[in-house]
Design a protein around this motif. Structure first.
Motif, mmCIF file in Angstrom:
data_model
loop_
_atom_site.group_PDB
_atom_site.id
_atom_site.type_symbol
_atom_site.label_atom_id
_atom_site.label_comp_id
_atom_site.label_asym_id
_atom_site.label_seq_id
_atom_site.Cartn_x
_atom_site.Cartn_y
_atom_site.Cartn_z
ATOM 1 N N GLY A 126 1.225 -1.183 0.200
ATOM 2 C CA GLY A 126 0.206 -0.070 -0.415
ATOM 3 C C GLY A 126 0.794 1.320 0.131
ATOM 4 N N GLN A 127 1.469 1.512 1.070
ATOM 5 C CA GLN A 127 2.094 2.441 1.163
ATOM 6 C C GLN A 127 3.222 2.868 -0.743
ATOM 7 N N ARG A 128 3.916 1.744 -0.412
ATOM 8 C CA ARG A 128 5.051 1.570 -1.852
ATOM 9 C C ARG A 128 3.940 2.557 -3.120
ATOM 10 N N LEU A 129 3.250 1.473 -2.998
ATOM 11 C CA LEU A 129 1.746 2.134 -3.941
ATOM 12 C C LEU A 129 1.872 3.786 -4.504
ATOM 13 N N LYS A 130 1.592 3.834 -2.883
ATOM 14 C CA LYS A 130 0.728 5.360 -3.279
ATOM 15 C C LYS A 130 2.152 6.080 -3.334
ATOM 16 N N VAL A 131 3.526 5.866 -2.445
ATOM 17 C CA VAL A 131 4.747 7.001 -3.552
ATOM 18 C C VAL A 131 5.105 7.202 -4.453
ATOM 19 N N LEU A 132 4.410 5.705 -5.005
ATOM 20 C CA LEU A 132 4.579 5.554 -6.808
ATOM 21 C C LEU A 132 4.421 6.595 -7.627
ATOM 22 N N ARG A 133 2.956 6.108 -6.642
ATOM 23 C CA ARG A 133 1.551 6.879 -7.765
ATOM 24 C C ARG A 133 1.623 8.530 -7.700
ATOM 25 N N LEU B 272 4.553 9.634 -9.936
ATOM 26 C CA LEU B 272 4.427 10.443 -10.874
ATOM 27 C C LEU B 272 3.049 11.360 -11.638
ATOM 28 N N GLY B 273 2.534 12.043 -10.128
ATOM 29 C CA GLY B 273 1.652 12.988 -10.491
ATOM 30 C C GLY B 273 0.379 12.475 -10.850
ATOM 31 N N LEU B 274 -0.131 10.820 -10.682
ATOM 32 C CA LEU B 274 -1.481 9.590 -11.339
ATOM 33 C C LEU B 274 -2.672 10.183 -9.676
ATOM 34 N N THR B 275 -3.506 10.466 -10.324
ATOM 35 C CA THR B 275 -4.659 10.439 -9.543
ATOM 36 C C THR B 275 -5.118 8.246 -9.800
ATOM 37 N N GLN B 276 -5.843 7.921 -8.237
ATOM 38 C CA GLN B 276 -6.279 6.322 -8.777
ATOM 39 C C GLN B 276 -6.688 6.471 -9.925
ATOM 40 N N ALA B 277 -7.291 7.207 -9.800
ATOM 41 C CA ALA B 277 -8.523 6.657 -11.273
ATOM 42 C C ALA B 277 -7.578 6.609 -12.650
ATOM 43 N N GLN B 278 -6.558 7.677 -12.476
ATOM 44 C CA GLN B 278 -5.079 7.512 -14.023
ATOM 45 C C GLN B 278 -4.319 6.458 -13.717
ATOM 46 N N MET B 279 -3.689 5.967 -13.045
ATOM 47 C CA MET B 279 -3.107 4.439 -12.075
ATOM 48 C C MET B 279 -4.321 3.694 -12.963
ATOM 49 N N ALA B 280 -5.197 3.433 -12.098
ATOM 50 C CA ALA B 280 -5.827 2.301 -12.649
ATOM 51 C C ALA B 280 -6.155 2.506 -14.035
ATOM 52 N N ALA B 281 -6.380 3.121 -14.839
ATOM 53 C CA ALA B 281 -6.455 2.903 -16.287
ATOM 54 C C ALA B 281 -5.979 2.361 -16.700
ATOM 55 N N GLU B 282 -4.338 3.040 -16.654
ATOM 56 C CA GLU B 282 -3.235 2.427 -16.959
ATOM 57 C C GLU B 282 -2.806 1.037 -17.080
ATOM 58 N N TYR C 38 -10.247 -0.469 -6.819
ATOM 59 C CA TYR C 38 -8.324 -2.298 -5.938
ATOM 60 C C TYR C 38 -7.957 -0.872 -5.858
ATOM 61 N N ILE C 39 -7.194 0.227 -6.492
ATOM 62 C CA ILE C 39 -6.046 0.689 -6.233
ATOM 63 C C ILE C 39 -6.406 1.378 -4.854
ATOM 64 N N THR C 40 -7.583 1.878 -4.525
ATOM 65 C CA THR C 40 -7.792 2.213 -3.359
ATOM 66 C C THR C 40 -7.300 1.877 -2.083
ATOM 67 N N LEU C 41 -7.937 0.257 -2.138
ATOM 68 C CA LEU C 41 -7.925 -0.913 -0.631
ATOM 69 C C LEU C 41 -6.728 -1.228 -0.680
ATOM 70 N N ILE C 42 -5.844 -1.320 -2.796
ATOM 71 C CA ILE C 42 -4.548 -1.518 -1.804
ATOM 72 C C ILE C 42 -3.487 -1.007 -1.527
ATOM 73 N N GLU C 43 -3.925 0.772 -1.505
ATOM 74 C CA GLU C 43 -3.336 1.539 -1.246
ATOM 75 C C GLU C 43 -3.656 1.602 0.460
ATOM 76 N N ALA C 44 -4.770 1.406 0.643
ATOM 77 C CA ALA C 44 -5.264 1.031 2.053
ATOM 78 C C ALA C 44 -5.115 0.291 2.627
ATOM 79 N N ASP C 45 -3.904 -0.724 2.095
ATOM 80 C CA ASP C 45 -3.684 -2.257 2.746
ATOM 81 C C ASP C 45 -4.742 -3.036 3.596
ATOM 82 N N GLN C 46 -5.314 -3.429 2.526
ATOM 83 C CA GLN C 46 -6.680 -3.607 3.111
ATOM 84 C C GLN C 46 -7.210 -4.894 1.523
ATOM 85 N N ARG C 47 -6.100 -4.740 1.002
ATOM 86 C CA ARG C 47 -6.403 -5.723 -0.291
ATOM 87 C C ARG C 47 -4.478 -6.203 -0.532
#
Length: 478
Positions: free
Chosen positions: A11-18, A21-31, A38-47
């Motif tokens: 979660g924390q590593r993905l959030k720092v990466l995103r 890169l200047g991306l929103t969760q929706a933009q990263m998910a699309a790429e 799914y990105i939201t849950l991963i960043e919250a360490d819930q998935r």
């Protein structure tokens, strides 16, 4: 082979990466081709993130898998755990879950604690340096930890994943200019030295007095020992060319490193010159393409580029150019006593700064069958698994009465990369049971290990006078 089913919390590593890169969760998910939720849950360490997602992240954003997996902090985790085990820390055994929690939440604080512990140890050991350390082997090993120049240079390369882009590109340009892939390399390299007014002379072993290379700037003469093979002679010419032609880059890199110790700066200059020489003999683009097309066959590539087994394996651990990365290998060189004389990593394999290596690692078994490649899947205490390739090599030199030293070379990577290696051909990795190893006996807490030579430093011994087991030491496993 399908990706492993192992799941990872990133979660924390993905959030720092995103955010970097200047991306929103929706933009990263699309790429990535996944949902924003799914990105939201991963960043919250819930998935947890599957290895499949890690592979997609690596593909889209040109990352190493190790940059996002928990193993990315493997060296810091190993150093932090070792620091906590010292008596000065004054704490009982700390569960690995707590160590991981600290690394996730406050990695810089953990790194500061490691530096503080190292400074404390150096202060405690300083008075010992005035005594004769040769009377106590443990004191020798302890004082070895204070070898600051070596550790400082190793840390610099480790932080850069053993890749120095400026030197790599300069070496590649020179290799193209000299057309080393079309001309006989030795003639082309000696011709380049001749352009600098430098001649090359092969010296007899007795005249060289134990030296393999000697450069006389006043006479403009490079002397190479007759004990050197052709690959090593070319390498040494490359080292001198680095000094003659790449001085601005060498000086800049050393200045940027901020090394205060004069010996460390000198050692770094030697290491950078060696890096340039290897990059000159094995230019990045052609070498990486050959590695990928021939599945990292070290022996074959040694013949193709006119290099030794050790030079080729070491070069493989440097292929981390942005946009053109190879497999992130770790590389080690070990003698028969288990002493590490070289250790580099393009990934995040954890190394111990003292105490040798685990005797269960196949790098030691290589000495039993010289010049034959040994493979092994190993698993570290934190759960990361690696594919290891080991083989012995013989150093330059060797005469009657003074045989050349035999060393073992180890090259390895995360087991997820193993299917890309020719050495994994015919091995069912999904069914192969990893060999459980540790950093070394002092820091390993695996119970009932029959290969153990020392008890863990932070575990009280259990002595039963009425019993004798296969394992030499029994201790409170917590």
């Amino acid at each position: 082979m399908a990706p492993r089913a192992e799941k990872l919390v990133i979660g924390q590593r993905l959030k720092v990466l995103r955010q970097s890169l200047g991306l929103t969760q929706a933009q990263m998910a699309a790429e990535l081709g996944v949902s924003a939720s799914y990105i939201t849950l991963i960043e919250a360490d819930q998935r947890p993130a599957s290895v499949k997602l890690l592979m997609r992240l690596a593909e889209v954003y040109d990352l190493n898998i190790s940059e996002l997996s928990p193993a990315a902090d493997a060296q810091l985790a190993a150093d932090f755990a070792a620091a906590l085990k010292t008596p000065a820390a004054g704490v009982d055994a700390v569960p690995r879950a707590e160590i991981e929690a600290v690394l996730q939440a406050s990695p810089r604080i953990a790194a500061a604690f490691v530096r503080l512990q190292a400074a404390h140890r150096a202060a405690v050991l300083a008075p010992m340096a005035e005594e004769n350390p040769l009377t106590d082997r443990d004191k020798v090993e302890a004082l070895g930890e204070t070898s600051r120049p070596v550790e400082a240079v190793r840390a610099w390369f480790y932080a850069r994943r053993n890749h120095v882009d400026a030197l790599d590109r300069a070496a590649e340009d020179l290799a193209d200019e000299l057309a080393l892939h079309r001309h006989e390399p030795h003639l082309a390299l000696t011709g380049r030295l001749a352009a600098h007014g430098v001649t090359v002379r092969i010296g007899q072993a007795e005249a060289m007095r134990g030296q393999l290379r000697r450069y006389d700037p006043e006479r403009r003469e490079l002397q190479l020992s007759e004990l050197l093979g052709q690959a090593s002679r070319r390498f040494q010419i490359g080292v001198l060319l680095a000094s003659l032609e790449q001085e601005p880059i060498l000086t800049r890199l050393i200045a940027e490193a901020g090394l205060e110790d004069r010996a460390a700066a000198a050692l770094m200059r030697v290491s950078l010159a060696n890096y340039f020489a290897a990059a000159l003999m094995m230019p990045y683009g052609r070498f990486l393409a050959s590695c990928e097309s021939h599945r990292y066959d070290i022996e074959l590539l040694s013949h193709r580029f006119g290099t030794s087994y050790e030079q080729t394996a070491h070069r493989m651990s440097t292929l981390q150019r942005d946009g053109a990365r190879g497999i992130p290998f770790f590389f080690v060189r070990v003698d028969r006593a288990g002493n590490l004389s070289k250790r580099f990593s393009a990934g995040r394999f954890p190394f111990s700064r003292f105490g040798g290596t685990c005797p269960l690692w196949n790098i030691h078994a290589a000495f039993e069958m010289p010049d034959r490649v040994q493979t092994q899947v190993i698993r570290m205490p934190e759960g990361a698994s690696y594919f290891s390739v080991a083989r012995t090599v013989t150093r330059a030199g060797g005469t009657h009465g003074a045989p050349a030293q035999r060393l073992a070379i180890g090259l390895g990577c995360d087991v997820a990369y193993a299917p890309r290696l020719i050495y994994a051909e015919g091995i069912d990795l999904s069914r192969t049971r990893p060999v459980e190893i540790g950093l070394n006996c002092y820091l390993c807490e695996r119970a009932d290990c029959t290969a153990r030579a020392h008890a863990p430093v932070n575990r009280p011994l259990q002595v039963n006078e009425r019993e004798r087991s296969l394992a030499l030491f029994r201790f409170d496993a917590g």
